[in-house]
Design a protein around this motif. Structure first.
Motif, PDB file in Angstrom:
ATOM      1  N   ILE A  60      45.794  67.539  13.271  1.00 25.74           N
ATOM      2  CA  ILE A  60      46.846  68.539  13.071  1.00 25.74           C
ATOM      3  C   ILE A  60      47.503  68.789  14.421  1.00 25.74           C
ATOM      4  CG2 ILE A  60      47.386  70.870  12.317  1.00 25.74           C
ATOM      5  CD1 ILE A  60      45.034  70.620  10.368  1.00 25.74           C
ATOM      6  N   LEU A  61      48.804  68.564  14.456  1.00 24.18           N
ATOM      7  CA  LEU A  61      49.564  68.631  15.703  1.00 24.18           C
ATOM      8  C   LEU A  61      50.384  69.918  15.779  1.00 24.18           C
ATOM      9  CD1 LEU A  61      50.684  64.908  15.707  1.00 24.18           C
ATOM     10  CD2 LEU A  61      48.754  65.933  16.888  1.00 24.18           C
ATOM     11  N   ASP A  62      50.835  70.219  16.981  1.00 24.79           N
ATOM     12  CA  ASP A  62      51.566  71.468  17.213  1.00 24.79           C
ATOM     13  C   ASP A  62      53.079  71.290  17.307  1.00 24.79           C
ATOM     14  OD1 ASP A  62      49.244  73.079  17.277  1.00 24.79           O
ATOM     15  OD2 ASP A  62      48.852  72.438  19.339  1.00 24.79           O
ATOM     16  N   GLU A  63      53.578  70.087  17.085  1.00 28.52           N
ATOM     17  CA  GLU A  63      55.025  69.829  17.149  1.00 28.52           C
ATOM     18  C   GLU A  63      55.396  68.967  15.957  1.00 28.52           C
ATOM     19  OE1 GLU A  63      58.778  68.550  17.654  1.00 28.52           O
ATOM     20  OE2 GLU A  63      57.309  67.013  18.132  1.00 28.52           O
ATOM     21  N   GLN A  64      56.411  69.386  15.204  1.00 31.02           N
ATOM     22  CA  GLN A  64      56.693  68.721  13.929  1.00 31.02           C
ATOM     23  C   GLN A  64      57.053  67.251  14.060  1.00 31.02           C
ATOM     24  OE1 GLN A  64      59.990  71.304  12.595  1.00 31.02           O
ATOM     25  NE2 GLN A  64      61.113  69.444  12.152  1.00 31.02           N
ATOM     26  N   TYR A  65      57.788  66.861  15.061  1.00 29.30           N
ATOM     27  CA  TYR A  65      58.178  65.458  15.163  1.00 29.30           C
ATOM     28  C   TYR A  65      57.069  64.583  15.743  1.00 29.30           C
ATOM     29  CZ  TYR A  65      62.825  66.935  13.809  1.00 29.30           C
ATOM     30  OH  TYR A  65      63.885  67.451  13.102  1.00 29.30           O
ATOM     31  N   ALA A  66      56.067  65.185  16.353  1.00 26.94           N
ATOM     32  CA  ALA A  66      54.946  64.418  16.894  1.00 26.94           C
ATOM     33  C   ALA A  66      54.169  63.705  15.795  1.00 26.94           C
ATOM     34  CB  ALA A  66      54.012  65.319  17.694  1.00 26.94           C
ATOM     35  N   VAL A  67      54.224  64.194  14.579  1.00 27.77           N
ATOM     36  CA  VAL A  67      53.502  63.546  13.479  1.00 27.77           C
ATOM     37  C   VAL A  67      54.080  62.175  13.143  1.00 27.77           C
ATOM     38  CG1 VAL A  67      52.780  65.750  12.479  1.00 27.77           C
ATOM     39  CG2 VAL A  67      54.829  64.615  11.602  1.00 27.77           C
ATOM     40  N   LEU A  68      55.304  61.913  13.569  1.00 28.37           N
ATOM     41  CA  LEU A  68      55.961  60.646  13.243  1.00 28.37           C
ATOM     42  C   LEU A  68      55.492  59.478  14.099  1.00 28.37           C
ATOM     43  CD1 LEU A  68      59.596  62.043  13.030  1.00 28.37           C
ATOM     44  CD2 LEU A  68      58.060  61.569  11.106  1.00 28.37           C
TER      45      LEU A  68
END
Length: 120
Positions: free
Chosen positions: A50-58
């Motif tokens: 689970i990441l803290d920045e939405q675009y980092a999941v890409l």
């Protein structure tokens, strides 16, 4: 997760994550409020980050699945999404986006109760 709260009781995202990781998939997730609660609930699942920045999941992802309807997900940077995914593939569990617009942007797009678009 559930939009505008950190309440994850009966969250469909948990069922989706369980099903996908049971099939050997790795998950990167983001929620602007429920990240800490998600980390607690999914701590035993080593296939979830689970990441803290939405675009980092890409980064390094093969597809994007949207399973919540937070307002910030309604008008994302589709150019960035397309650039960062290894394939332009979106699964939209909340019908946030227009199939015609997604096809026009070059995405293979799957949503609930509607015909997929952008598939050759």
């Amino acid at each position: 997760f559930k939009a505008n709260t950190d309440d994850m009781r009966e969250a469909s995202s948990l069922a989706v994550i369980e099903a996908l990781t049971a099939q050997g998939m790795r998950i990167k997730a983001f929620d602007p409020v429920a990240a800490e609660r998600g980390r607690e609930l999914l701590a035993d699942n080593g296939a979830v980050e689970i990441l803290d920045e939405q675009y980092a999941v890409l980064e390094g992802a093969a597809a994007l699945a949207v399973v919540t309807d937070w307002n910030q997900f309604r008008n994302p940077d589709f150019n960035r999404i397309k650039r960062d995914l290894s394939a332009p593939l979106i699964f939209d569990g909340r019908n946030l986006y227009s199939p015609d617009i997604m096809a026009g942007q070059g995405f293979a797009y799957f949503s609930i109760g509607r015909q997929p678009v952008g598939i050759s």
